[in-house]
Design an enzyme around this catalytic site. Structure first.
Site, PDB file in Angstrom:
ATOM      1  N   SER A  37      41.369 -31.115  34.739  1.00 22.00           N
ATOM      2  CA  SER A  37      42.647 -30.414  34.568  1.00 22.00           C
ATOM      3  C   SER A  37      43.781 -31.225  35.171  1.00 22.00           C
ATOM      4  O   SER A  37      43.730 -31.615  36.329  1.00 22.00           O
ATOM      5  CB  SER A  37      42.618 -29.056  35.282  1.00 22.00           C
ATOM      6  OG  SER A  37      41.751 -28.185  34.639  1.00 22.00           O
ATOM      7  N   GLU A 191      39.136 -17.635  43.692  1.00 23.54           N
ATOM      8  CA  GLU A 191      38.576 -17.008  44.885  1.00 23.54           C
ATOM      9  C   GLU A 191      39.428 -15.825  45.355  1.00 23.54           C
ATOM     10  O   GLU A 191      40.604 -15.715  45.036  1.00 23.54           O
ATOM     11  CB  GLU A 191      38.500 -18.045  46.020  1.00 23.54           C
ATOM     12  CG  GLU A 191      37.577 -19.203  45.739  1.00 23.54           C
ATOM     13  CD  GLU A 191      38.060 -20.121  44.622  1.00 23.54           C
ATOM     14  OE1 GLU A 191      39.291 -20.347  44.533  1.00 23.54           O
ATOM     15  OE2 GLU A 191      37.223 -20.566  43.825  1.00 23.54           O
TER      16      GLU A 191
HETATM   17  I1  8IG Z   1      42.896 -26.257  38.639  1.00 22.81           I
HETATM   18  O1  8IG Z   1      42.178 -22.479  43.182  1.00 22.81           O
HETATM   19  C1  8IG Z   1      41.897 -25.096  39.882  1.00 22.81           C
HETATM   20  N1  8IG Z   1      40.610 -24.942  39.746  1.00 22.81           N
HETATM   21  N2  8IG Z   1      37.710 -22.323  42.242  1.00 22.81           N
HETATM   22  N3  8IG Z   1      39.970 -22.393  42.718  1.00 22.81           N
HETATM   23  C2  8IG Z   1      38.912 -22.784  41.959  1.00 22.81           C
HETATM   24  N4  8IG Z   1      39.028 -23.622  40.950  1.00 22.81           N
HETATM   25  C3  8IG Z   1      40.241 -24.099  40.691  1.00 22.81           C
HETATM   26  C4  8IG Z   1      41.381 -23.747  41.416  1.00 22.81           C
HETATM   27  C5  8IG Z   1      41.233 -22.841  42.492  1.00 22.81           C
HETATM   28  N5  8IG Z   1      42.425 -24.385  40.888  1.00 22.81           N
END
Ligand code: 8IG
Length: 270
Positions: A37, A191
């Site tokens: 990402s 989370e």
């Molecule tokens: I982009 O805040 C991204 N991926 N678990 N937590 C989790 N995965 C993520 C987050 C996040 N931001």
């Protein structure tokens, strides 16, 4: 001990690697790079893309289910003549396709000859000073998925899993790069604030839904592993704001030019 080629999943990876070699005419790749990402355009400065394959056509790969992820495999030629296999299609654990599918790209890269695996991701930050847009070297991980890509009695050492050598190279490119511990959770939910407090106590600096399982598979395949995270949001509970995927995409766009240069210079220095 079993030979790596006999491990479940390697046969499928060999098939995919053969398909890639046949379609690109490139018999061997040196380095593989998975784009997470925020990183989808970050590979564009590495070199010239000589071939692009649709992920869905390559055996064992799936089109990505996440907006902001690209579903292509590319063969890129660097100015130095290094061949980079750019994997724009990652299968996440939360897709429910199993861990073999999650690490298929890594194993395919190994079967294609790559000896270096570079994993990138977008993640949440547990460190208030690492704001969205900050790239961070992954120094180690905490695997919170309760899963492994290894099947059977396959005991693999994970000491110095994330190459200290390549971390040095990266800091040579940008001495301001911080490094931190990445916790992989299954997702797809983010989370709760209580979970983030618990993860901080456990020693995590970053939290995301990828990378750790892939890094384990890469080590098992004998590759040198390097991972770079892009902080796209502060972890839950850090601010009053809630988390959403648009924020993740925006942070990646914003940091685009810097992380593109960073990645290209690291690859050029390997
Ligand atoms: I982009 O805040 C991204 N991926 N678990 N937590 C989790 N995965 C993520 C987050 C996040 N931001």
């Amino acid at each position: 001990m079993e030979h790596i080629e006999e491990h479940p999943g390697f046969e499928a990876a060999r098939e995919a690697a053969e398909y890639i070699a046949e379609k690109t005419g490139v018999s061997r790749h040196d380095i593989a790079l998975t784009l997470g990402s925020g990183w989808s355009e970050a590979a564009d400065l590495i070199g010239e893309t000589t071939h692009t394959l649709n992920a869905a056509e390559v055996p064992g790969f799936h089109a990505p289910s996440v907006p902001g992820h690209v579903g292509t495999l590319r063969s890129v030629l660097t100015p130095k003549g290094t061949r980079v296999l750019v994997l724009g299609a990652r299968t996440h654990f939360y897709e429910g396709k199993g861990v073999r599918a999650v690490v298929h790209g890594v194993r395919t890269a190994a079967a294609a000859g790559a000896t270096t695996m570079i994993l990138t991701n977008g993640c949440g930050s547990l460190r208030g000073e690492w704001l969205p847009g900050t790239p961070v070297i992954v120094s180690d991980h905490i695997n919170m998925t309760a899963a492994s890509p290894l099947e059977g009695a396959t005991f693999v050492d994970l000491t110095s899993l994330y190459s200290p050598r390549i971390a040095e190279v990266a800091r040579g490119v940008d001495s301001s790069l911080p490094s931190g511990v990445y916790a992989q959770l299954t997702g797809p939910h983010y989370e709760t604030p209580a979970e983030i407090r618990a993860l901080r106590t456990l020693g995590a600096d970053l939290v995301g839904m990828s990378t750790a399982l892939e890094a384990i598979a890469a080590r098992h395949a004998g590759m040198e592993v390097f991972a770079l995270s892009l902080v796209t949001n502060l972890a839950a509970g850090s601010t009053e704001a809630s988390l959403d995927h648009q924020e993740v995409i925006a942070a990646g766009k914003e940091a685009g030019p810097r992380i593109s240069r960073l990645l290209a210079e690291i690859v050029a220095s390997l």
